[in-house]
Enzyme design. Sequence first.
Site, short mmCIF file in Angstrom:
data_model
loop_
_atom_site.label_atom_id
_atom_site.label_comp_id
_atom_site.label_asym_id
_atom_site.label_seq_id
_atom_site.Cartn_x
_atom_site.Cartn_y
_atom_site.Cartn_z
N HIS A 102 0.84 -1.20 0.00
CA HIS A 102 0.00 0.00 0.00
C HIS A 102 0.87 1.25 0.00
O HIS A 102 1.31 1.71 1.05
CB HIS A 102 -0.90 0.00 1.24
CG HIS A 102 -1.82 -1.19 1.30
ND1 HIS A 102 -1.38 -2.46 1.59
CD2 HIS A 102 -3.15 -1.31 1.08
CE1 HIS A 102 -2.40 -3.30 1.57
NE2 HIS A 102 -3.49 -2.64 1.26
N HIS B 151 -4.29 3.28 -3.38
CA HIS B 151 -4.41 2.72 -2.04
C HIS B 151 -3.63 1.43 -1.84
O HIS B 151 -2.73 1.37 -1.01
CB HIS B 151 -5.88 2.48 -1.69
CG HIS B 151 -6.08 1.72 -0.42
ND1 HIS B 151 -6.09 2.33 0.81
CD2 HIS B 151 -6.25 0.39 -0.18
CE1 HIS B 151 -6.26 1.41 1.74
NE2 HIS B 151 -6.36 0.23 1.17
N GLU C 169 -18.51 -4.36 23.69
CA GLU C 169 -17.67 -5.55 23.77
C GLU C 169 -16.45 -5.46 22.86
O GLU C 169 -15.34 -5.88 23.22
CB GLU C 169 -18.48 -6.80 23.40
CG GLU C 169 -19.65 -7.10 24.30
CD GLU C 169 -20.91 -6.33 23.93
OE1 GLU C 169 -20.87 -5.58 22.91
OE2 GLU C 169 -21.92 -6.44 24.64
N HIS D 251 -29.32 -15.07 22.95
CA HIS D 251 -28.33 -14.93 24.02
C HIS D 251 -27.67 -16.26 24.38
O HIS D 251 -26.79 -16.29 25.23
CB HIS D 251 -28.98 -14.34 25.28
CG HIS D 251 -29.27 -12.88 25.16
ND1 HIS D 251 -29.99 -12.34 24.12
CD2 HIS D 251 -28.93 -11.83 25.96
CE1 HIS D 251 -30.09 -11.03 24.29
NE2 HIS D 251 -29.45 -10.69 25.38
#
Lengths: 663, 663
Positions: free
Chosen positions: B29, B263, B410, B472
């Site tokens: 890059h 890029h 989280e 969950h």
Amino acid sequence: MPNTPDDQQRIDAIRFLAVDAVQKANSGHPGLPLGAAAMAYTLWTRHLKFNAAHSDWFDRDRFVLSAGHGSMLLYALLYLTGYALTLDDLEHFRQLGSKTPGHPELHHTPGVEVTTGPLGQGFGNAVGLAIAEAQLAATYNRAQTIVDHYTYCIASDGDLMEGVSNEASSLAGHLRLGKLIVLYDDNKVSLAAGTDVTFTEDVCARYQALQWHVQEVTGDSGNDVAAIDAAITAAKGDPRPSFIAVRTVLGFGSPKAGTFGAHGEPLGADNVKKTKETLGWPTEPPFYVPDDVLAWWRAAGKRGASREDEWHRTYEQWKNANPVLAAQLQRIRDERLPERLSWPTFDAQNGSVATREAGGTVMNAIASDMPELVGGSADLDPSTKTYLKGCGDFGPDDYAGRNVHYGVREHAMGAITNGLSVHSGIVPFTATFFNFLDYMKPAVRLAAINKSKAIFVFTHDSVFLGEDGPTHQPIEQLASLRSMPNMTTIRPADALETLEAWKFALAHGGPTALVLSRQKVPFLGARDAAVARGAYVLHDPQERPELVLIATGSEVSLALDAAKLLAGRGTPARVVSMPSMELFVQQDEAYRESVLPVALRARVSVEAASTFGWARFVGERGLAIGIDHFGTSAPAAAIAQAFDFTPEAVAQKAAGLLTGALA
Amino acid sequence: MPNTPDDQQRIDAIRFLAVDAVQKANSGHPGLPLGAAAMAYTLWTRHLKFNAAHSDWFDRDRFVLSAGHGSMLLYALLYLTGYALTLDDLEHFRQLGSKTPGHPELHHTPGVEVTTGPLGQGFGNAVGLAIAEAQLAATYNRAQTIVDHYTYCIASDGDLMEGVSNEASSLAGHLRLGKLIVLYDDNKVSLAAGTDVTFTEDVCARYQALQWHVQEVTGDSGNDVAAIDAAITAAKGDPRPSFIAVRTVLGFGSPKAGTFGAHGEPLGADNVKKTKETLGWPTEPPFYVPDDVLAWWRAAGKRGASREDEWHRTYEQWKNANPVLAAQLQRIRDERLPERLSWPTFDAQNGSVATREAGGTVMNAIASDMPELVGGSADLDPSTKTYLKGCGDFGPDDYAGRNVHYGVREHAMGAITNGLSVHSGIVPFTATFFNFLDYMKPAVRLAAINKSKAIFVFTHDSVFLGEDGPTHQPIEQLASLRSMPNMTTIRPADALETLEAWKFALAHGGPTALVLSRQKVPFLGARDAAVARGAYVLHDPQERPELVLIATGSEVSLALDAAKLLAGRGTPARVVSMPSMELFVQQDEAYRESVLPVALRARVSVEAASTFGWARFVGERGLAIGIDHFGTSAPAAAIAQAFDFTPEAVAQKAAGLLTGALA
């Protein structure tokens, strides 16, 4: 403006159904329904376009309770407005087999639009629903408007702390999704503490920075129906997505109000009584709703019926004026594929082709046949090859565009895809590097729980992506997907298997993950590539084979080369291509035995990934050749040498096993 | 103010080392190094406190290249300033075994602070490093200041699109981490396109909303050294974390400047030549740095030596004045445990205890012995039981606090933990529900790549968490962890195994995941719970067993009960507790054979999770009892009945297998 006594009773009916259900279950979250009942009441009775009798009305407004732990708020609304949910269902909140599980579940409860609960996901789903609405409206509306609905979402502090909601919100602001309206239950409390210990940012200023229309409703502890009503009306009039922060009190009216103790556990019988007394509600019986209040709610639940009738009339006019378009939309809503799909053909003349490249060829070949195919990549389409050429870029300049530029936002891409999928009218796809499955895993899991039709394209599927190194090289991702219920993972070996994988994915009702190579792989010959059966015999020697090499994806050609070496050394080997473990184990025993005979005890798997899970197929005496460590940065060929993924190394290991196995 | 020619040469030296290395590797890059060279130069030569000769100086400033794809920027800086990185290393960029992999890797290249590359992670790491600095400064500084450094980070558009960076930034602003300074390489281009197609939010306004000190440097395409210098100086003076948006041009100076083509691929030989001509750099030879420029850089790399000397003198004074504290810090920096740890004891008198509860007891028992234990939960500590009582809450009111309130974030918790871990001085822990491992998986994986000492506590580890339901309830999460290289996963069966698991985790050099129950489990008796060996025989019948039941976690007591039923029916069964598959497979064959004899062919595993991966232990004729579908919302006992996780059901299935196996 103070609420009328009638308003108040209707709001309190929501509150106490929720509180009583949580109390009876001795499990659940009373705080949100108590605090957010007034905003829900205002939305559902003054704005939401729905007809409780027909939860599948195509042009209904969509409502997403992102804070899914407040599920009793939604169940109370569904019961009161007359969806197919009974008082008995509420009394069995959170019990085995009930229609009222702990968090809202799609396909489980009439009126639930999408499964929510893991925080932030519902917010992303709502953005997806709003994208679906905009895309379908631009695609199908003509002289008649047949797609024109809002998407509403109630989100909590927890939803707004999660990164996925910021990703989705940044994209929603960019896309100017003006028919998306989020009500923020701004109660300043989360599970473990007040938000003052961790969440003191200026949320409204953030949403302004994200190019949303932002309003705050601060008075009367979130109970001011007139103010909420006015804010929703203003939101509808603004061309940007709208964020309405309603300052509420968690557990409003209860002795625990405003504390985290009100969040996630029943109030307790005493506190239930006190709360009812405080708000002037009869303390007995539980689940009490005065007859006139219930009658009023039921009437509210039918109010949309005339709008639905009107919509059906408009739809008929539209259908008559646009028969081809109408047949197309009907087909898509029925989840049928087109009768004819322009599948590409692949043969030896194509030479070696990366499966990502083959995937792009398939997608572009069928794109015009399947206008429902809408999706994009997380800033990687030049690499994932998933851009649908000539299908436009979705955005304010072209809402009919079918390529969504998700940006470097894998998690939102996944959550938005779930929204696109559950809307009806779109078959969504995503694309990113396989390693970045991890970034979107919570959303992929919800696609599996929802059993959503969605196609997750993952390219750069092994260490053979090369120089980017271990941070970009998947190892355990296949195990992660294969162990997920309801998910079908396919790692095709060449262009033909890629084509078959796409055929399976489009015919399949649930989510499919397509795991594709960055590097070129040879064409493995014209054949019946039985991808839908999970595995098939690709090569069988003339002599009775002594061993079998089982491989997936780019390692299938490696296994063939190793088999050639072995054959030259007098060791005939069968080669099995196993693009999908999950599909193979679903086959009957006879087929499985025909591919992997039990008598053929020397089995070797070859896959450039964790060997975890392969013992099932190679058996105790078998050998799983894989990579049980992280990768390395180097050109692919150097990695193959270093990691023993060469025909010679595979042949030697296989021969070694055979010696041992027969010894 | 225009840069001096000297400045310009030194900046261009970075640029062309990077460009030439990418070109030689034909991979990498070039765009970021070309665009961000001036800000890196300004930071490294005017602000960054470091001594290239001693990359492990404790009080050095930390530098994190969150945009890890720009690794050649960092390698060029390391080479120029005289770290242990040679020109030959640069010439082998991205080659097998080189010190210059595609993305920066900890333990691989001297001067690289942490492994970065997956976008957004480095940003979170930087927040973790800044928390570590603040916590250690508050804990150890006395009359002498021995901890006092900045943490700098260069972040890209991609980093700022990822949700994890927003989570980490929201927390950093809340915590007022004034010594964290982020330079935003604002180049308006990402891999696939300009940011105008997807990322048009007002980033600076967002950071203001997140309570950061925000500055913009807009002039001269990001090359204005004086302006960048002034901004960094102002940032140091502000008590908030600082965000400096530097408007740069991706691929500056090259024909591809400002396009996404600059890029992620080499410029091409022609464009390299043109870029050098444009910026007035000799086109040949590659990797050219004028002698005087290199000499200047090398001197800059030594400039910190006197500050380091001074720090060592201060440290000696501090050590003499605070011998106990100094011994403690030395022990921690040496990664040694205290000689004495006040482990709790567990016995039958404790009765049934959830392993999450036992874990909390262990943590609190040793907390005062181990001041390096710092961490927290994602808004769940009342449930995860991981709060360190009496150890304070980390924040502006008490930076010596050891409980970090991560909020419902989280992913940032994981990324911050990686920063805490690599700083030196802290052994971090996290806590959340097991299912939400998915939200933090990318960071957990980087902990594994880093081989960081970090303890990931996951509670509510199965469907037996009950009413919260499938969203969950973990199913595939154990497979996800067990298939990850370098990770040790332990699922203890009772309080004693939980204690042993913590002992292992604290003694272990790498990351450990502790998977704990919500529900109570019985104490399984005083014994040598050989957790560190991965599995052991918990119960053996007097007669020679015909089958073995292998179980983990809360299913071990279930297996014991099933064995009792089987014994009563004349079928003696061994019960093996296997808290850690990974540790068991590392044992020698003799031990493994003693636990799971090959001759004992009827093997049954019992685990309330996906059976994926169990075939390795139960074999082809064995039976894996597990849950290969999603869970359901109901009380735990009802789920056990519905899913056949009862002693009777297990005993019947095991007996059935035995009949089949002996037939």
